[in-house]
Design a protein around this motif. Structure first.
Motif, PDB file in Angstrom:
ATOM      1  N   TYR A 283      15.917   9.747 -31.489  1.00 45.51           N
ATOM      2  CA  TYR A 283      16.659   9.480 -32.708  1.00 45.51           C
ATOM      3  C   TYR A 283      17.871   8.820 -32.134  1.00 45.51           C
ATOM      4  CZ  TYR A 283      19.210  11.262 -36.803  1.00 45.51           C
ATOM      5  OH  TYR A 283      19.766  11.449 -37.708  1.00 45.51           O
ATOM      6  N   PRO A 284      18.289   7.809 -33.082  1.00 50.25           N
ATOM      7  CA  PRO A 284      19.042   6.860 -32.668  1.00 50.25           C
ATOM      8  C   PRO A 284      20.569   7.289 -32.349  1.00 50.25           C
ATOM      9  CG  PRO A 284      18.128   5.999 -34.638  1.00 50.25           C
ATOM     10  CD  PRO A 284      17.938   7.542 -34.444  1.00 50.25           C
ATOM     11  N   ILE A 285      21.084   6.888 -31.311  1.00 55.30           N
ATOM     12  CA  ILE A 285      22.505   7.451 -31.004  1.00 55.30           C
ATOM     13  C   ILE A 285      23.170   6.241 -30.005  1.00 55.30           C
ATOM     14  CG2 ILE A 285      22.208   9.008 -29.160  1.00 55.30           C
ATOM     15  CD1 ILE A 285      24.654  10.386 -30.036  1.00 55.30           C
ATOM     16  N   THR A 286      24.045   5.933 -30.229  1.00 58.31           N
ATOM     17  CA  THR A 286      24.995   4.936 -29.244  1.00 58.31           C
ATOM     18  C   THR A 286      25.326   5.525 -28.150  1.00 58.31           C
ATOM     19  OG1 THR A 286      25.592   3.530 -31.237  1.00 58.31           O
ATOM     20  CG2 THR A 286      26.961   3.211 -29.183  1.00 58.31           C
ATOM     21  N   PRO A 287      25.369   5.230 -26.897  1.00 56.47           N
ATOM     22  CA  PRO A 287      24.962   3.742 -26.237  1.00 56.47           C
ATOM     23  C   PRO A 287      23.567   3.645 -25.736  1.00 56.47           C
ATOM     24  CG  PRO A 287      26.580   4.688 -24.930  1.00 56.47           C
ATOM     25  CD  PRO A 287      26.128   5.733 -25.794  1.00 56.47           C
ATOM     26  N   GLN A 288      22.813   4.163 -26.510  1.00 54.29           N
ATOM     27  CA  GLN A 288      21.339   4.188 -25.572  1.00 54.29           C
ATOM     28  C   GLN A 288      20.188   3.576 -26.730  1.00 54.29           C
ATOM     29  OE1 GLN A 288      18.272   6.418 -26.401  1.00 54.29           O
ATOM     30  NE2 GLN A 288      19.653   6.552 -28.387  1.00 54.29           N
ATOM     31  N   THR A 289      20.507   3.163 -27.941  1.00 56.86           N
ATOM     32  CA  THR A 289      19.699   2.978 -29.036  1.00 56.86           C
ATOM     33  C   THR A 289      18.796   1.862 -28.376  1.00 56.86           C
ATOM     34  OG1 THR A 289      21.088   3.710 -30.343  1.00 56.86           O
ATOM     35  CG2 THR A 289      19.446   2.558 -31.447  1.00 56.86           C
TER      36      THR A 289
ATOM     37  N   SER B  93      15.329  14.466 -35.866  1.00 59.89           N
ATOM     38  CA  SER B  93      16.331  14.805 -35.074  1.00 59.89           C
ATOM     39  C   SER B  93      16.115  14.732 -33.636  1.00 59.89           C
ATOM     40  CB  SER B  93      16.827  16.511 -35.662  1.00 59.89           C
ATOM     41  OG  SER B  93      15.768  17.455 -35.212  1.00 59.89           O
ATOM     42  N   GLU B  94      17.220  15.080 -32.932  1.00 61.49           N
ATOM     43  CA  GLU B  94      16.930  15.036 -31.377  1.00 61.49           C
ATOM     44  C   GLU B  94      16.089  16.539 -31.140  1.00 61.49           C
ATOM     45  OE1 GLU B  94      20.038  14.366 -32.444  1.00 61.49           O
ATOM     46  OE2 GLU B  94      20.772  12.271 -31.381  1.00 61.49           O
TER      47      GLU B  94
ATOM     48  N   SER C 175      15.021   9.743 -25.351  1.00 63.23           N
ATOM     49  CA  SER C 175      16.600   9.514 -24.645  1.00 63.23           C
ATOM     50  C   SER C 175      17.622   9.799 -25.711  1.00 63.23           C
ATOM     51  CB  SER C 175      16.545   7.950 -24.252  1.00 63.23           C
ATOM     52  OG  SER C 175      16.112   7.318 -25.196  1.00 63.23           O
ATOM     53  N   SER C 176      18.545  10.029 -25.330  1.00 68.68           N
ATOM     54  CA  SER C 176      19.637  10.107 -26.091  1.00 68.68           C
ATOM     55  C   SER C 176      21.112  10.050 -25.596  1.00 68.68           C
ATOM     56  CB  SER C 176      19.544  11.494 -26.749  1.00 68.68           C
ATOM     57  OG  SER C 176      20.782  11.745 -27.933  1.00 68.68           O
ATOM     58  N   SER C 177      22.288  10.271 -26.412  1.00 67.22           N
ATOM     59  CA  SER C 177      23.664  10.331 -25.268  1.00 67.22           C
ATOM     60  C   SER C 177      24.146  11.522 -25.775  1.00 67.22           C
ATOM     61  CB  SER C 177      24.080   9.112 -25.906  1.00 67.22           C
ATOM     62  OG  SER C 177      25.679   9.074 -25.502  1.00 67.22           O
ATOM     63  N   SER C 178      25.264  11.927 -25.049  1.00 67.41           N
ATOM     64  CA  SER C 178      25.730  13.239 -24.959  1.00 67.41           C
ATOM     65  C   SER C 178      25.598  14.212 -26.287  1.00 67.41           C
ATOM     66  CB  SER C 178      27.407  13.026 -24.550  1.00 67.41           C
ATOM     67  OG  SER C 178      27.369  12.108 -23.311  1.00 67.41           O
ATOM     68  N   PRO C 179      26.237  13.649 -27.443  1.00 74.97           N
ATOM     69  CA  PRO C 179      26.121  14.837 -28.558  1.00 74.97           C
ATOM     70  C   PRO C 179      24.675  15.098 -28.903  1.00 74.97           C
ATOM     71  CG  PRO C 179      27.652  13.049 -28.863  1.00 74.97           C
ATOM     72  CD  PRO C 179      26.643  12.628 -27.848  1.00 74.97           C
ATOM     73  N   GLY C 180      23.762  14.184 -28.770  1.00 71.17           N
ATOM     74  CA  GLY C 180      22.363  14.403 -29.075  1.00 71.17           C
ATOM     75  C   GLY C 180      21.534  15.166 -27.682  1.00 71.17           C
TER      76      GLY C 180
ATOM     77  N   TYR D 135      13.555  -0.857 -28.002  1.00 70.51           N
ATOM     78  CA  TYR D 135      12.541  -1.539 -27.160  1.00 70.51           C
ATOM     79  C   TYR D 135      11.210  -0.944 -27.322  1.00 70.51           C
ATOM     80  CZ  TYR D 135      11.023  -4.048 -23.041  1.00 70.51           C
ATOM     81  OH  TYR D 135      10.212  -4.588 -22.091  1.00 70.51           O
ATOM     82  N   MET D 136      11.288   0.360 -27.380  1.00 67.52           N
ATOM     83  CA  MET D 136      10.134   1.284 -27.516  1.00 67.52           C
ATOM     84  C   MET D 136       9.118   0.910 -28.959  1.00 67.52           C
ATOM     85  SD  MET D 136       9.236   2.654 -24.706  1.00 67.52           S
ATOM     86  CE  MET D 136       9.520   3.679 -23.315  1.00 67.52           C
ATOM     87  N   ALA D 137      10.269   0.886 -29.781  1.00 69.15           N
ATOM     88  CA  ALA D 137       9.619   0.629 -31.036  1.00 69.15           C
ATOM     89  C   ALA D 137       8.865  -0.749 -31.353  1.00 69.15           C
ATOM     90  CB  ALA D 137      10.891   0.473 -32.246  1.00 69.15           C
ATOM     91  N   LYS D 138       9.165  -1.768 -30.500  1.00 65.47           N
ATOM     92  CA  LYS D 138       8.600  -2.854 -30.494  1.00 65.47           C
ATOM     93  C   LYS D 138       7.491  -2.989 -29.750  1.00 65.47           C
ATOM     94  CE  LYS D 138      10.923  -7.592 -30.494  1.00 65.47           C
ATOM     95  NZ  LYS D 138      12.187  -8.217 -29.890  1.00 65.47           N
ATOM     96  N   ARG D 139       7.405  -2.424 -28.325  1.00 69.71           N
ATOM     97  CA  ARG D 139       6.427  -2.585 -27.643  1.00 69.71           C
ATOM     98  C   ARG D 139       5.109  -1.508 -27.703  1.00 69.71           C
ATOM     99  NH1 ARG D 139       4.246  -4.257 -23.502  1.00 69.71           N
ATOM    100  NH2 ARG D 139       5.115  -3.890 -21.765  1.00 69.71           N
ATOM    101  N   MET D 140       5.621  -0.331 -27.910  1.00 75.87           N
ATOM    102  CA  MET D 140       4.487   0.765 -27.940  1.00 75.87           C
ATOM    103  C   MET D 140       3.300   0.605 -28.937  1.00 75.87           C
ATOM    104  SD  MET D 140       4.500   2.930 -25.651  1.00 75.87           S
ATOM    105  CE  MET D 140       5.842   4.178 -24.951  1.00 75.87           C
ATOM    106  N   PRO D 141       3.508  -0.071 -30.212  1.00 79.07           N
ATOM    107  CA  PRO D 141       2.379  -0.294 -31.263  1.00 79.07           C
ATOM    108  C   PRO D 141       1.574  -1.222 -30.515  1.00 79.07           C
ATOM    109  CG  PRO D 141       4.535  -0.266 -32.293  1.00 79.07           C
ATOM    110  CD  PRO D 141       4.937  -0.207 -30.791  1.00 79.07           C
TER     111      PRO D 141
END
Lengths: 185, 254, 354
Positions: free
Chosen positions: C28-34, C56-57, C77-82, C39-45
């Motif tokens: 789930y998107p969150i700065t600063p790890q988006t 949600s996380e 992957s996520s960042s602290s609040p997530g 990258y995965m969205a591009k490569r995995m398919p």
């Protein structure tokens, strides 16, 4: 020699990209390096900078406290970073966007009307590349051939059609620097 | 002597822990019968929820995963994306599916994940001892609605089939009941269809089973079945809320 | 040996994970790890993998739970609040003894906090990343190279010890670019399935059913699983603790730091050495297990420790515990997304050297 370069200006001026080209040139030359962007919610128009270290020694912190190379493309960035520059460092100023002069006396200063030059080339968004060309020409922090190579590697597929224009912009920056060195003001 | 009745193969020999008169046993059986009929036990992975059926992993003979409360549709998504040829089902209660896990339910349905969801709606939290569920009826007395569910402060009950029918992706949405023999038969057909849909790659299928909880309703099993007919079904009308198969057939017949 | 690439730390994690045979990413998107998700969205398919942007996380970590149940290498992957939202899922992963990779590129908190770098989830990740009595493996990279290398290690250790593993980076590590040599491509996807008889893949009618579960209603059974798990943690500590020692041979002051602050500390130590101060550094690479032994050994000869960290003093407590408070532990810290400058760390070292 360690080049600690800060490139700063507005978001959208391509500062992160010109930093990446410089870093990639370092990679191609097998040098030690780091590239660190400022990151924040402003995608366009806010302040933006990146720090590039190229060195023959392993890089410790990627955070630069006292750059010996500063490239500024707006006045707030000059205001913010001028005092931090290491004595003896070089400041590259886009003089078409920054009206004032550098106040420090203990640094080398290069004024380049980069944005105006870019506009005349009908490539207004490539002032960053003109600045980069000038930096490399003046400091030799990387070889200019490697930098052209680096540009070919780093340009995104979406903008591949702009490669030639980018190369021309770098060349224009180099020529500007070479000419002004030949005939000092 | 001829065998006229036996336990489905997809159930283990474990003794069910459910209360006397509880309809979980019936629904377990219907799910197991569907698995047997389709011959899919060896590639089926079931996901048990938090709720009375938390230990369903001991009762189904296929591979099983215990999920945290409400997250079964997300877990099912993870399994199905890892093993696209497997048959994945979740078995969830009303608190699990319609309250704490509503976001996972709606999102899984909206993505049209090719999984089967069995939703037990008995209008109460059974495992924790009879608290108000998102599907508890107006006026229903529970431990946490001791004066009867009051819409002014506790809101109205949620109708899951109708809610999910507003989405484009689900292939099959049906509400059945297990309070009478004819209803049990119809429930079995719906559950079979929900599994067959997955085998045929048709997409998200959910069967809402209107069930009883004699213990927490404070009724005998027989009275509980009557209560389903008199109170539950009028608010939760039985029927098919989405059937892409039937829609396609109708379209073709035009 | 692969060639050096120039990548952001976040991208290095993603590419390394793919090369380690990970084909399932849920996030789930969150700065600063988006960048990891992008990258995965591009490569995995393109490689027959799954990238799924979860609702949600919470959903993402539960998709990881489902995927890991099948024995696949799964990550989020996520960042602290997530990561707060993932706590429930991490507890279930640990309770069901499932390996999985969770990346936390930390930002300042608490609450929504900020988006600049932080190390303030140290306690959360090393003490109690969820309810119940358990640990996860916690790895702290300090270079982009380590972002890649520790991604592989996280998968391998997680599978060996059957526990979730976390890459605990700070925002700087995720955002910066450095040259990186990526791990060799894992060519055989069946490789990751080896040694996982517990995985739910369907019985095939050939074996009794497998059950992935963390529910034990009999307290004696639950106690047994807890004790067994902590035995594994002991073995983990014995065999897998990792750290880097820098100029410790003659050091009288020992800096302890991880991630970006370890990088700043290296510069500061170099400067202090020029000024004649005998200072070195122990950089924990595994935060759980924490390198207690080398710190205890250092305590025999240094006069004090200084932790340099991006929190109000969290790892400093582990250092105090490791050295049994036999030597003072000073702190040089900034919080909220601020990072101490080299000068600040130099000043902190000089103060202790006097």
């Amino acid at each position: 020699m360690t080049y600690e370069t800060v490139m700063a200006g507005f978001g959208g001026q391509g500062l992160l990209f010109s930093g990446k080209v410089l870093a990639y040139a370092g990679l191609l030359e097998g040098r030690e390096l780091s590239w660190l962007p400022s990151y924040g919610p402003e995608m366009r128009g806010g302040t933006c900078n990146c720090s590039v270290i190229i060195s023959d020694e392993p890089v410790g912190s990627p955070i630069i406290a006292h750059p010996n190379v500063l490239m500024v493309m707006n006045e707030p960035s000059l205001d913010k970073f001028e005092d931090a520059v290491a004595p003896g460092g070089t400041i590259f100023v886009d003089s078409s966007l920054i009206a004032r002069k550098v106040r420090r006396a203990d640094v080398d200063v290069v004024y380049i009307p980069a944005t105006q030059m870019a506009t005349e080339m009908e490539a207004a968004s490539l002032a960053n590349m003109i600045m980069l060309g000038a930096i490399v020409e003046k400091l030799g922090c990387v070889k200019s051939e490697t930098m052209l190579d680096a540009l070919k590697h780093t340009i995104s597929a979406r903008k591949a059609n702009l490669l030639d224009l980018n190369l021309k912009a770098v060349e224009a920056g180099r020529r500007f620097m070479a000419d002004s060195a030949a005939s000092p003001a | 002597m001829a065998v006229v009745f036996e336990k489905p193969k997809a159930l283990t020999d474990a003794v069910l822990h459910y209360c006397p008169g509880c309809t979980h046993g019936i629904v377990h059986r219907l799910v197991a019968e569907a698995i047997d009929k389709l011959g899919i036990e060896g590639r089926t992975i079931g996901i048990a929820p938090v709720g009375c059926s938390v230990m369903a992993y001991d009762y189904f003979a296929c591979d099983m995963i215990e999920a945290s409360h409400g997250r079964a549709p997300a877990v099912a998504t993870g399994v199905k994306r890892s093993l696209p040829d497997s048959i994945v089902f979740t078995y969830q209660g009303d608190g699990d599916l319609a309250s704490i896990g509503l976001c996972e339910t709606v999102s899984c349905a909206c993505r049209g994940e090719n999984v089967t969801v069995i939703f037990i709606n008995n209008a109460i939290y059974g495992m924790t001892g009879g608290q108000m569920a998102p599907t508890s009826l107006v006026g229903q007395v529970t431990q946490t609605s001791p004066y009867g569910r009051d819409p002014a402060t506790q809101g109205m009950p949620i109708r899951i089939c109708e809610l999910l029918a507003s989405l484009d992706a689900p292939a099959y949405l049906a509400r059945v009941a297990v309070n009478s023999v004819p209803n049990v038969r119809k429930a079995g057909q719906a559950i079979l269809k929900a599994f067959r849909n997955q085998v045929e790659g048709k997409g998200f299928s959910l069967v809402e089973v209107v069930s009883t909880c004699p213990t927490n309703w404070g009724l005998t099993p027989e009275k509980a079945c009557q209560w389903v007919a008199e109170k539950m079904i009028p608010f939760y009308p039985l029927g098919v809320y989405r059937d892409k198969d039937a829609d396609a057939a109708k379209e073709a017949a035009k | 040996m692969s060639e050096k690439a120039l990548m952001k730390g976040n991208e290095a994690i993603a590419e390394a994970a793919i090369r380690c045979g990970c084909r399932h990413y849920f996030g789930y998107p969150i700065t600063p790890q988006t960048e990891i998700a992008a990258y995965m969205a591009k490569r995995m398919p393109k490689i027959g993998g799954t990238f799924l942007q979860a609702e949600s996380e919470i959903a993402a970590i539960n998709m990881v739970y489902g995927c890991a149940s099948t024995g696949r290498r799964a990550m989020t992957s996520s960042s602290s609040p997530g990561v707060s939202l993932k706590a429930e899922g991490m507890s279930y992963l640990a309770g069901a003894d499932l390996p999985a990779l969770i990346v936390n590129v930390q930002r300042g908190g608490p609450g929504l906090g900020g988006i600049q770098p932080s190390q303030s989830d140290y306690f959360f990740m090393t003490r109690g990343p969820g309810h119940g009595d358990f640990h996860i493996i916690v790895l702290a990279p300090a270079t982009v190279q380590e972002m890649a290398d520790l991604t592989r290690l996280a998968f391998e250790l997680g599978e060996k010890y059957r526990m979730p593993a976390m890459l605990l980076a700070d925002g700087t590590m995720g955002q910066m670019m450095e040259p990186v040599v990526l791990p060799e491509e894992q060519t055989d996807p069946a490789e990751v399935m080896k040694g996982k008889p517990w995985a739910v893949t369907g019985t095939g009618m050939k074996r009794p059913h497998n059950i992935i579960n963390s529910l034990y209603l009999k307290p004696d059974e639950l106690e047994k699983t807890n004790i067994e798990r902590f035995k594994r943690y002991e073995q983990l500590e014995r065999d897998e603790t990792r750290w880097e020692e820098y100029l410790m041979d003659d050091a009288e002051i020992c800096v302890v730091s991880t991630g970006i602050t370890a990088r700043v500390s290296k510069n500061a130590i170099a400067e202090c050495r020029r000024r004649g101060i005998k200072v070195g550094m122990i950089r924990p690479i595994t935060l759980f297990p924490f390198p207690k032994a080398p710190l205890a050994k250092a305590a025999e000869k240094v006069k004090c420790f200084i932790t340099v960290e991006l929190n109000m003093g969290q790892m400093s407590e582990d250092v105090e515990l490791a050295v049994r408070c036999s030597k003072p532990v000073a702190m040089c810290n900034r919080v909220g997304g601020m990072i101490p400058s080299t000068d600040e760390v130099v000043a902190a070292i000089e103060k202790e050297a006097k």
